[in-house]
Every structure is written in structure tokens, then in C-alpha cells.
Design a protein around this motif. Structure first.
Motif, PDB file in Angstrom:
ATOM      1  N   ARG A  72       0.840  -1.183   0.000  1.00 31.97           N
ATOM      2  CA  ARG A  72       0.000   0.000   0.000  1.00 31.97           C
ATOM      3  C   ARG A  72       0.879   1.239   0.000  1.00 31.97           C
ATOM      4  O   ARG A  72       1.970   1.227   0.542  1.00 31.97           O
ATOM      5  N   GLY A  73       0.391   2.296  -0.632  1.00 29.35           N
ATOM      6  CA  GLY A  73       1.069   3.590  -0.574  1.00 29.35           C
ATOM      7  C   GLY A  73       2.504   3.504  -1.039  1.00 29.35           C
ATOM      8  O   GLY A  73       2.800   2.897  -2.080  1.00 29.35           O
ATOM      9  N   GLY A 102      -8.347  -4.412   6.898  1.00 29.56           N
ATOM     10  CA  GLY A 102      -7.554  -3.404   7.580  1.00 29.56           C
ATOM     11  C   GLY A 102      -7.078  -2.246   6.734  1.00 29.56           C
ATOM     12  O   GLY A 102      -6.162  -1.532   7.133  1.00 29.56           O
ATOM     13  N   ALA A 103      -7.671  -2.038   5.560  1.00 24.40           N
ATOM     14  CA  ALA A 103      -7.254  -0.895   4.747  1.00 24.40           C
ATOM     15  C   ALA A 103      -8.270   0.241   4.891  1.00 24.40           C
ATOM     16  O   ALA A 103      -9.458   0.056   4.653  1.00 24.40           O
ATOM     17  N   ARG A 132      -8.335  -6.407  -5.111  1.00 24.00           N
ATOM     18  CA  ARG A 132      -7.516  -5.499  -4.322  1.00 24.00           C
ATOM     19  C   ARG A 132      -8.332  -4.232  -4.065  1.00 24.00           C
ATOM     20  O   ARG A 132      -8.947  -3.682  -4.976  1.00 24.00           O
ATOM     21  N   ARG A 178      -0.413   8.917   4.624  1.00 25.94           N
ATOM     22  CA  ARG A 178       0.724   8.355   3.903  1.00 25.94           C
ATOM     23  C   ARG A 178       0.722   6.841   4.023  1.00 25.94           C
ATOM     24  O   ARG A 178       1.032   6.117   3.087  1.00 25.94           O
ATOM     25  N   GLY A 179       0.358   6.352   5.189  1.00 15.76           N
ATOM     26  CA  GLY A 179       0.338   4.904   5.394  1.00 15.76           C
ATOM     27  C   GLY A 179      -0.886   4.240   4.792  1.00 15.76           C
ATOM     28  O   GLY A 179      -0.891   3.047   4.565  1.00 15.76           O
ATOM     29  N   GLU A 180      -1.942   5.005   4.571  1.00 17.42           N
ATOM     30  CA  GLU A 180      -3.201   4.399   4.140  1.00 17.42           C
ATOM     31  C   GLU A 180      -3.532   4.647   2.670  1.00 17.42           C
ATOM     32  O   GLU A 180      -4.481   4.079   2.148  1.00 17.42           O
ATOM     33  N   THR A 181      -2.796   5.517   1.990  1.00 17.78           N
ATOM     34  CA  THR A 181      -3.049   5.686   0.563  1.00 17.78           C
ATOM     35  C   THR A 181      -2.794   4.352  -0.132  1.00 17.78           C
ATOM     36  O   THR A 181      -1.863   3.631   0.208  1.00 17.78           O
ATOM     37  N   CYS A 182      -3.645   4.018  -1.088  1.00 23.66           N
ATOM     38  CA  CYS A 182      -3.507   2.693  -1.706  1.00 23.66           C
ATOM     39  C   CYS A 182      -2.313   2.649  -2.652  1.00 23.66           C
ATOM     40  O   CYS A 182      -1.787   1.599  -2.946  1.00 23.66           O
TER      41      CYS A 182
END
Lengths: 238, 545
Positions: free
Chosen positions: A172-173, B282-283, B300, B453-457
Motif C-alpha cells: 500500500r502507498g 484493515g485498509a 484489491r 501516507r500509510g493508508e493511501t492505496c
């Protein structure tokens, strides 16, 4: 078959209903830069380079997935759009490790072309110098993740045209990357038919044919010595 | 089962009630502070005292004051105990039997925290046992669904929801009736209803509470939605981090099926509706509707460009209605009491109530359901009790990583969709984080950017790379290594990421930065290198050597 007429940058153009703005622009002779679009496979609207402004719509819309409708008034070049495009390309350069001078795709690279097109001469963003892998486990091809811009063209050609679905995206990201098989070394993926469509689809030098990289250039200096020896001593041995 | 049999069950349940109900919260918040043991000991103490004939101990959903859990309430006596330990159970029961004070922290059920609430969605929360359908039936449960199916046409149901003025509680505030009408008007065929329970904003937990406290309410809302739009299949997309909500939903679906309320021929009518649960992995981005659909389909979880909107082409390419938990939980009450009743609550443009999870530097942490239009000050100062230790409120963050910070001087703003938007924040799902003077607003912005930043796909470049760059700039500013040029660059990035990102996550990710820059720019400027040129004077910034 119905036809719609619209204006792109004040140029009148008539296209079949259902045509995307990207194709309509082509018809009007207007170039819109893209990186994730590839003729022949589905569009994902991910690179955001083809964003255009449409009269009456507050949001910028990606030309690759927006259908032309009757009476649309589209602008593809505004100072704002040009600035955004340049920022997108700058972000890409800061995000990976793109070193044109040692790249297999130098001067045959769509990222490089787009950078020139949008007038990017440097990136104002901090280079991130990520640690990324190179996988050369496949007998014919290799992938250098340093040069990947995650356009997912390889994923789409492999799935939609070859039907092998060797490629996909994991993570991710900032950790997102294209993977082969179940994140295995490419050479271990039985599903790969070695058709090479992903190589043809890749806009950068990320996926390449082996033997074409700068490092693999093999200069046969011994040949000179051999020729001199052959000529002068009449010995044809190396 | 037909309706008369269900009425019979509700009647039996009502008759079986004992004189005194002792409510013990068994939601996640109170469970974390050992409320299960408290309940066990209460049951044992009641038995010990020989009060089994008059007193029943009921495990209930969330009464709201999560910060003071475990909560035990005895509504008939007007009693509320907070932070109850298992050892205090006996004393509570003996006080009930013999009068006198129990050896437990007594709360005030008439405190503004409770008395100013208007509970629609949470009308049963903390009052009924969420694991027993009989209690929901006793509380007029499934009457709205029955009313819809037997006394209204699908078009009339849509009309009623439109008339109520209900707007989506998930974030954007899209008119619910309009969404329903769009799906309903699509040609007949396969259609789906999806309940979005992928609540992920930091500091937001109202959907979890609704699912844990009154799961049948959400099922009823979904079934009504299914009838109205012509869908026979529903999915609840709930995040895996909510195990209790998932288990209670499973139980509720099973019970409803057994009673003929879900499945084929609801109440013996020709209407079918089944509900399945899909558990997220968890996304955060899967709360975005197109990513959610991709995830339900087994792909996805990445968003795709809209249009087409899910109402036209959603799950498996079919028209799909996606509503958030709280939105759906409003539906049964609207059908039962009418659109006029609902639209009398709230403001002109925002009808009804909204649940907020109030957290941060505040005395009364927990969930409150308030009518739209109440002022932020009333929520924070009167209901929330202000900052503990007498500190001063500095700002309130609403709307999570998509929202913004509202400074103290604007606390008199009424809470509704449009007022908050005007201030550069959003209602969002209802997270409300109170910050006091000790909070650095730049740090707050950095926290939310780290989250994004951590959660952007990673699908589109502005969100994937832009959040990283913004986070780095914020870190640079916090480390006092930045110049005025960096602040300008940050502003440019905010504008670009908001304008060019593919989905709502990226489009709103700059909001916390933009709103703190707007209201607290001096905090940014104070952190700049001393020799730097302030951005306001228009000169070229020079980096000191």
C-alpha cells in the motif's frame, strides 16, 4: 451509431458516442500527455496526467476514462493543469531512482518524454532514494523496480491480452510495488509464457529484455589483439 | 413467521420483564475495563441476595460515556455507577435491596452529557440486550420494515426518505433519498445494498457502537433499503478490527433469519432480502465506496474513477446502494415515526441527529447523539465538561484525516454539514478530537499526514507520492529545519493533491494541513529557521548558509 460534437481547446470535433476525451482529443489533433494509458487495454485513470478541465464541472477529470458528451467544452492546457502535470512528473522522479544516463530506455522512455513535454528540468521535491530490488531471475527478461512508476500497464496487458495474470500489485502507498506470481521471483512463476508483452507495455526501462542494459554491454577488446596476431603471425588462435 | 407471531413474541418478552433491570454495558469500551466480570458478579450477587424474582441483570450496548466505564445503570431507580469494579457488584446489589449508598462511583444520569442528547440512532443503545432479537422486538423493532412492506410501495418509501431530509452520515453528506431514488430508478434486475461499516477515522467509533449495541436496527435499515430500491441481497462490509460487532451481527442475522425477518418471503410477504457479512482486511481506503466494492468482489481494495457511480454500476456491475451504518440506523425510526417528525429535528439543511465520538483533552470521553445545529461549544464545554485540569480548549478536530481543525474562537458554530464545510473542515463520520493549549497544531497536521501516507492505496501518483512529500515537509518544519519556501511548497502540494487525486482519500488528505495553516499559521512560522524570509513579504526566500 450516434455522434456527439464537442469543443476541445476551441477546436470543434465530432466523435462517435462513447469515445473517451483522450481519443476525441487525438481526433482534434490535441495531444494530452499520459503515462498509464495504453491503447488496447482498459484504463485506470491513475497517473492523473490527462486531467482536463470541462466547463461546468468543478472537478478536473481524467480524459482517459471520461466519455465525450454533446456540447462539452474541454480545455486541456491551462497554467494550472500544466503546473499539476509538472508536479506529477517531479513526484515520479523524486519517488523512484530514475537515472537516465544508465537506463536501457534512455531516449526511448515515456517518462523522459513526458518530463521534456511538461518542461520539467529539475524536481523541487526531496529525492527519496528508496531501496528497491532488481529481479533478473527470468531467463529472458528482468524487472528493475527502481524505474517502476506503478502505471500497472504490465498488470493489464498480462491479464487482459495474454490472459496469464502473472503481474499484480502488492503493498500500500509508498510500499506498493508490482509483483510477479505470488510475490515470487519472476523466473519461478510458471504462469509466465515469456510472451514479452509486459516489456513492450512498460513506459520506462523498468521491465526490459536481458542483454540490453548498459551493464551488459560487452566490448570484445580481445578481438583486436586476435586480428593483429592473425595478420602479423598468421596464427588464428585466441 | 408472520407479524402477529412477532407481536406475540414482543408481548411475551414485555410480560417476562422483572420489576428492576440492572444494565451493565458489554460493549468493547467497557469490556476492555472488565465489564464482563462485573456483569457476572452482579448476576451472582442478585442470586445471592434472593432477588431473582424482581431483578434481572442485562448486558446492554453502549450508554455512551466510554471514558468512565464499566457503566452500570439501574434506570428505574435513576441510578448510574461508573468505573465499576467486580468487587463493587455486591455493594450495588445490597444498596438496591436495603437502600443506602453503594460503595461505587455514582454518576449523574441527568448530567448535560446525557440530558442534552436526542437519541434516534442510539435510542436502544444501553437499554436493550443486543444479542437478543426479542428485546429489539419489544422496543418496537422491525415495525418500520413491516410498515414499509405492507403499507407502502417502494416508491413511497424512497419518497419518505427524501422528505425526511436525511443526508449520508459517512462523511460527504449526500442526500440519502436522492441516492435511493437513483438506484430505485435503474432498470429492474440484480441490485445490491451495501452497509459501509469500515469506520476507520482515528478517534471515531460511533458505527462500532451502533453495531455492537443495536445490530438489528442496521439490519432493519438495510432490509427497508432493499425493499425501496429493489435489491434482494445486502452486504455489510465491516472491518476485522471490530470482532465484537462482527459476532453480534452474525448472531443478529441468524436470529432474524430464524424469525423470517430476513431471507425469503419476509413476514410471509413476497419480499426477499438476505444479508451477508464481508470482513475488511484493515485498509482505510476500503471505506471509499468504489474500493469497498472492489474488496467485496474479492479484488484489491483500490478505488476507481467515478462516474460511473455505484448507484449506476457498482458491485458486479449492478446498481448498488451504499450507505453508512449510522445512515441506515436512522431509517427504521423514520419509517416508524414519519418523515415530518424527523425533519423537525435539526437545521434547514441538516436534518436529524448526529453521533459524535468526543475524545482527546476532554473530561467526558464518549459518544453523544445530538440534534444538528447544536454549537460546538455546547458539546465541548457543557456536555463534554471541558478540558480536565482546567486547561483551555485550543481547537477541535472534526472529520478525521479528511477534516480540519476548528479554533476555539469559532466554537459557537452550529454543527451541520454546511457550517463545518465553510470553516474548512467537514462533519465526516463524526470523530471529534478536542485539543488543549499544550497541543502543537503542526504535530497534529503531521499525525494525520502520517496516517494518510500509510493508508493511501498507491494507485494514483498525487496521493501516493504527495502524501509522502507533505509528511516530509511537515517533519522538516517540526525539526526546525524548514524555510519559508518550504511552507509555500507545502501549500502548493496541498492544492495539487486535493485537485488531482483519484478518490476522496487523496482529495481530502491535505485538509488537516490546510486548516491548521489557515488558523494557526503562526505556529508554522515560529518553527521556521530564524533567518528565513516570511512568505508574506513576497521576496525570494533565502536559505541561510
Amino acid at each position: 451509431m450516434s455522434v456527439v460534437t464537442l469543443k476541445i481547446n476551441d477546436i470543434d470535433v465530432a466523435v462517435e458516442a462513447g469515445t473517451t476525451l483522450l481519443d476525441a482529443a487525438k481526433e482534434a489533433g490535441v495531444r494530452i500527455p499520459t503515462l498509464c494509458h495504453l491503447d488496447g487495454v482498459s484504463d485506470v485513470g491513475a497517473c492523473r496526467l490527462c486531467l482536463v478541465q470541462i466547463e461546468g464541472i468543478p472537478k478536473l477529470l481524467p480524459a482517459c476514462v471520461t466519455e465525450a458528451t454533446e456540447g462539452m467544452n474541454v480545455t486541456t492546457e491551462t497554467p494550472e493543469l500544466q503546473e499539476y502535470r509538472r508536479m506529477v512528473v517531479e513526484m515520479l522522479f523524486a519517488e523512484g531512482n530514475h537515472v537516465c544516463a544508465v537506463c536501457v530506455a534512455n531516449e526511448h522512455c515515456e517518462l523522459q518524454d513526458v518530463a521534456i513535454e511538461v518542461g520539467m528540468d529539475h524536481t523541487r521535491f526531496t529525492y527519496r532514494f528508496p531501496e528497491r530490488e532488481v529481479d533478473i531471475s527470468h531467463p529472458q527478461f528482468g524487472i528493475d523496480h527502481n524505474r517502476c512508476i506503478l502505471c500497472t500497464r504490465c498488470v493489464r496487458v498480462c491479464d487482459e491480452i495474454e490472459g496469464a495474470h502473472v503481474w499484480d500489485v502488492s503493498g500500500r502507498g509508498p510500499a506498493a510495488k508490482v509483483i510477479t506470481g505470488l510475490n515470487q521471483p519472476w523466473g519461478d512463476v510458471d504462469a509466465c509464457t515469456a510472451c514479452g508483452k509486459c516489456v513492450d507495455a512498460c513506459p520506462t526501462g523498468s521491465i526490459f529484455r536481458k542483454g540490453t542494459t548498459v551493464a551488459e554491454i560487452d566490448r570484445d577488446r580481445g578481438k583486436l589483439d586476435f586480428l593483429v596476431t592473425a595478420r602479423e603471425e598468421k596464427k588464428w588462435t585466441r | 413467521m408472520d407479524w402477529s407471531e412477532l407481536i406475540e413474541i414482543a408481548e411475551q418478552e414485555r410480560n417476562a420483564q422483572k420489576a428492576i433491570r440492572v444494565h451493565c454495558c458489554t460493549s468493547t469500551g467497557c469490556q476492555a475495563t472488565n465489564s464482563i466480570e462485573v456483569k457476572k458478579r452482579l448476576v451472582a450477587a442478585v442470586k445471592e441476595a434472593g432477588l431473582n424474582a424482581e431483578v434481572q441483570v442485562v448486558g446492554v450496548g453502549c450508554p455512551g460515556l466510554c471514558g468512565q466505564g464499566p457503566i452500570v445503570e439501574i434506570p428505574s431507580e435513576g441510578l448510574q455507577y461508573q468505573k465499576v469494579t467486580p468487587d463493587q457488584a455486591e455493594s450495588i446489589v445490597s444498596a438496591l435491596q436495603n437502600g443506602g449508598e453503594a460503595d461505587a462511583l455514582q454518576g449523574d444520569p441527568n448530567h448535560p452529557f446525557f440530558s442534552r442528547q436526542v437519541r434516534i440512532v442510539q435510542e436502544n443503545s444501553g437499554k436493550i440486550d443486543p444479542e437478543r432479537i426479542e428485546e429489539y422486538l419489544m422496543a418496537e423493532g422491525y415495525q418500520g420494515l413491516h410498515h414499509a412492506i405492507y403499507e407502502m410501495t417502494p416508491a413511497e418509501v424512497v419518497q419518505e426518505i427524501t422528505k425526511s431530509g436525511l443526508r449520508g452520515r459517512g462523511g460527504a453528506g449526500y442526500p440519502t433519498g436522492l441516492k435511493w431514488a437513483t438506484v430505485a430508478k435503474m432498470p429492474p434486475g440484480s441490485k445490491y445494498v451495501i452497509c459501509n461499516a469500515d469506520e476507520g477515522d482515528p478517534g471515531a467509533f460511533m458505527d462500532r457502537s451502533v453495531l455492537e449495541s443495536d445490530p438489528h436496527r442496521v439490519l432493519e435499515g438495510m432490509a427497508i433499503a432493499g425493499y425501496a430500491v429493489g435489491a434482494t441481497q445486502g452486504y455489510i462490509y465491516v472491518r476485522a478490527e471490530y470482532p465484537l460487532a462482527i459476532s453480534r451481527l452474525h448472531k443478529a442475522i441468524q436470529q432474524a433469519k430464524r424469525k423470517g425477518i430476513l431471507g425469503a418471503q419476509i413476514f410471509g410477504s413476497p419480499v426477499d432480502f438476505t444479508i451477508e457479512i464481508r470482513v475488511g482486511a484493515g485498509a482505510f481506503v476500503c471505506g471509499e465506496e468504489t474500493a469497498l466494492i472492489a474488496s467485496v468482489e474479492g479484488g484489491r481494495g483500490t478505488p476507481r474513477p467515478r462516474p460511473p457511480y455505484p448507484a449506476v454500476s457498482g458491485l458486479k456491475g449492478c446498481p448498488t446502494l451504499i450507505n453508512n451504518v449510522e445512515t441506515l440506523a436512522n431509517i427504521p425510526a423514520i419509517l416508524r415515526k414519519g418523515a415530518d417528525w424527523f425533519s423537525n429535528i435539526g437545521t434547514d439543511t441538516s436534518k436529524g441527529t448526529k453521533i459524535f465520538s468526543v475524545t482527546g483533552k476532554i473530561r467526558n470521553t464518549g459518544l453523544i447523539e445530538v440534534p444538528m445545529g447544536i454549537s460546538l461549544r455546547e458539546i465541548v464545554e457543557d456536555m463534554g465538561g471541558g478540558v480536565p485540569g482546567g486547561g483551555k480548549v485550543k481547537a477541535i478536530q472534526t472529520g478525521g484525516p479528511s477534516g480540519g481543525c476548528i479554533p476555539e474562537q469559532l466554537l459557537d458554530t452550529p454543527v451541520d454539514y454546511d457550517s463545518l464545510k465553510k470553516l474548512g473542515s467537514i462533519m465526516g463520520s463524526g470523530g471529534m478530537v478536542v485539543m488543549d493549549d499544550s497541543t502543537s497544531m503542526v504535530q497534529v497536521a503531521q499525525f494525520y499526514m502520517e496516517f494518510c501516507r500509510g493508508e493511501t492505496c498507491g494507485k494514483c501518483i498525487p496521493c501516493r507520492a504527495g502524501t509522502v512529500q507533505m509528511y516530509q515537509l511537515l517533519t522538516k518544519i517540526l525539526n526546525q529545519q524548514a524555510t519559508a519556501a518550504d511552507v509555500e511548497k507545502l501549500k502548493e502540494l496541498c492544492g495539487m493533491v486535493a485537485a488531482t487525486s483519484l478518490c476522496g482519500l487523496g482529495q481530502t488528505a491535505p485538509n488537516p494541513v490546510m486548516s491548521t495553516l489557515h488558523y494557526f499559521e503562526n505556529e508554522y512560522l515560529e518553527l521556521l529557521q530564524p533567518a528565513s524570509v516570511r512568505p508574506s513579504n513576497g521576496k525570494v526566500p533565502v536559505r541561510p548558509s
